[in-house]
Design an enzyme around this catalytic site. Structure first.
Site, PDB file in Angstrom:
ATOM      1  N   HIS A 153     -13.111 -27.535   9.097  1.00  0.00           N
ATOM      2  CA  HIS A 153     -12.807 -27.609  10.527  1.00  0.00           C
ATOM      3  C   HIS A 153     -13.226 -28.959  11.087  1.00  0.00           C
ATOM      4  O   HIS A 153     -13.856 -29.758  10.388  1.00  0.00           O
ATOM      5  CB  HIS A 153     -13.514 -26.484  11.300  1.00  0.00           C
ATOM      6  N   HIS A 200     -14.340 -20.410  13.310  1.00  0.00           N
ATOM      7  CA  HIS A 200     -13.546 -21.413  14.001  1.00  0.00           C
ATOM      8  C   HIS A 200     -12.864 -22.319  12.990  1.00  0.00           C
ATOM      9  O   HIS A 200     -13.381 -22.585  11.915  1.00  0.00           O
ATOM     10  CB  HIS A 200     -14.387 -22.230  14.981  1.00  0.00           C
ATOM     11  N   HIS A 215     -17.047 -34.601  14.351  1.00  0.00           N
ATOM     12  CA  HIS A 215     -17.281 -34.475  12.915  1.00  0.00           C
ATOM     13  C   HIS A 215     -16.168 -33.719  12.209  1.00  0.00           C
ATOM     14  O   HIS A 215     -15.424 -32.941  12.819  1.00  0.00           O
ATOM     15  CB  HIS A 215     -18.630 -33.804  12.621  1.00  0.00           C
ATOM     16  N   HIS A 247     -26.978 -22.959  12.957  1.00  0.00           N
ATOM     17  CA  HIS A 247     -26.379 -22.893  14.283  1.00  0.00           C
ATOM     18  C   HIS A 247     -26.632 -21.527  14.913  1.00  0.00           C
ATOM     19  O   HIS A 247     -26.700 -20.506  14.211  1.00  0.00           O
ATOM     20  CB  HIS A 247     -24.862 -23.081  14.202  1.00  0.00           C
ATOM     21  N   TYR A 256     -25.942 -32.408   9.023  1.00  0.00           N
ATOM     22  CA  TYR A 256     -25.030 -33.442   9.511  1.00  0.00           C
ATOM     23  C   TYR A 256     -25.513 -34.810   9.053  1.00  0.00           C
ATOM     24  O   TYR A 256     -26.713 -35.098   9.070  1.00  0.00           O
ATOM     25  CB  TYR A 256     -24.969 -33.436  11.038  1.00  0.00           C
ATOM     26  N   GLU A 266     -20.181 -33.009   8.187  1.00  0.00           N
ATOM     27  CA  GLU A 266     -21.014 -31.815   8.102  1.00  0.00           C
ATOM     28  C   GLU A 266     -20.703 -31.106   6.794  1.00  0.00           C
ATOM     29  O   GLU A 266     -19.543 -31.032   6.377  1.00  0.00           O
ATOM     30  CB  GLU A 266     -20.734 -30.855   9.261  1.00  0.00           C
TER      31      GLU A 266
END
Length: 308
Positions: A153, A200, A215, A247, A256, A266
């Site tokens: 993503h 996501h 990112h 997260h 990261y 990431e």
């Protein structure tokens, strides 16, 4: 409502030193270099990905993202979505087959945030790298670095999050899975959307400037692999942003770091999943520290401000 968009398919990133960039993405992240073209672009993929490539590196004078592409189920679906994009008011351009090696015709469009996206239906499938298609082994022994499995993503920064959400949900069939909302104003300051079961496939943070890149994210198998990635970052003196940590948003376990041009990468594992009947998960903006970095509960200023 699903409308034929299956998944993220590729991203083209601008890099200022191709030799250094290839070391970052091939030797450190562990992507597989699959091709190069006459314009100097380098093509790579994660070892589990079936398509010929998912990352394209383009030599340039400044870093950032040129575009992100999504694979759709058929040419017919792509053409239908092209018309709906025009009707929505997006600037649309048809990119001929072969402009990217081993990729068919692409429909490129500009989102209200200024970011460029593409839809495509055809790309040569070369299969999982280093693993036979019949009675496959668990993984190839020749993998390098962090052994990234796939391009997963992007997180982007831009101004018109409402317009982008309208476009991706109502035209392209994505689902809003998580959000961060300012409880006083009701303004959505971040949004996470999915065209699949993943937490996501694309995310935005509200920002006054258009077309900013935060990112590109690559999937690893386990938390142990994320910790191994942290070791590699130190072993090779790579520029660390933050992590390893977890997260709150999507609950992925993450780290990261930066490529030599300043583009943020990431690698992560785990995370939530979403189905069409799942309600939107909402975080209050005053809990943003915990939402982004669940353990520290404090925002890293560089994480918010360093963009390409």
């Amino acid at each position: 409502m699903r409308k034929g968009v299956m998944r993220p398919g590729h991203i083209q990133l601008r890099v200022m030193d191709m030799d250094e960039a290839v070391i970052h993405y091939r030797d450190r992240l562990g992507l597989i270099e699959t091709d190069r073209d006459d314009s100097g672009r380098v093509y790579l993929k994660g070892w589990t990905e079936l398509d010929a490539f998912s990352v394209v590196l383009r030599p340039a004078d400044e870093p950032g993202m040129d575009f992100m592409g999504f694979k759709v189920v058929s040419t017919e679906a792509m053409n239908q979505l092209k018309q709906e994009l025009v009707d929505f008011g997006c600037p649309v351009e048809v990119i001929p087959a072969g402009e990217l090696n081993q990729c068919g015709e692409r429909v490129r469009f500009e989102a209200p945030t200024g970011h460029m996206f593409e839809l495509y239906a055809d790309k040569e499938q070369t299969g999982k790298w280093g693993v036979q298609p019949n009675n496959p082994d668990a993984w190839p022994e020749e993998l390098k670095g962090m052994r990234a499995q796939r391009f997963d993503h992007c997180l982007l920064y831009g101004d018109d999050l409402d317009g982008a959400l309208d476009l991706f949900v109502n035209v392209l069939g994505f689902q809003l899975s998580e959000e961060v909302v300012d409880t006083e104003s009701g303004v959505r300051v971040a949004q996470f959307i999915s065209c699949s079961m993943k937490a996501h496939d694309l995310a935005w943070v509200r920002h006054p400037e258009k077309n900013k890149f935060h990112h590109a994210s690559f999937y690893l198998e386990t938390w142990g692999d994320v910790l191994r990635a942290a070791d590699l970052i130190s072993m090779h003196d790579m520029s660390l942003d933050i992590g390893p940590t977890r997260h709150g948003l999507t609950h992925g376990q993450t780290i990261y770091f930066f490529d030599p041009s300043g583009n943020r990468s990431e690698v992560f594992c785990g995370g939530d999943y979403t189905y069409p009947d799942h309600p939107v998960v909402t975080w209050d903006a005053d809990k943003l520290g915990k939402a982004i970095f669940y353990h520290d509960r404090v925002l890293n200023e560089r994480f918010l401000s360093v963009l390409t």
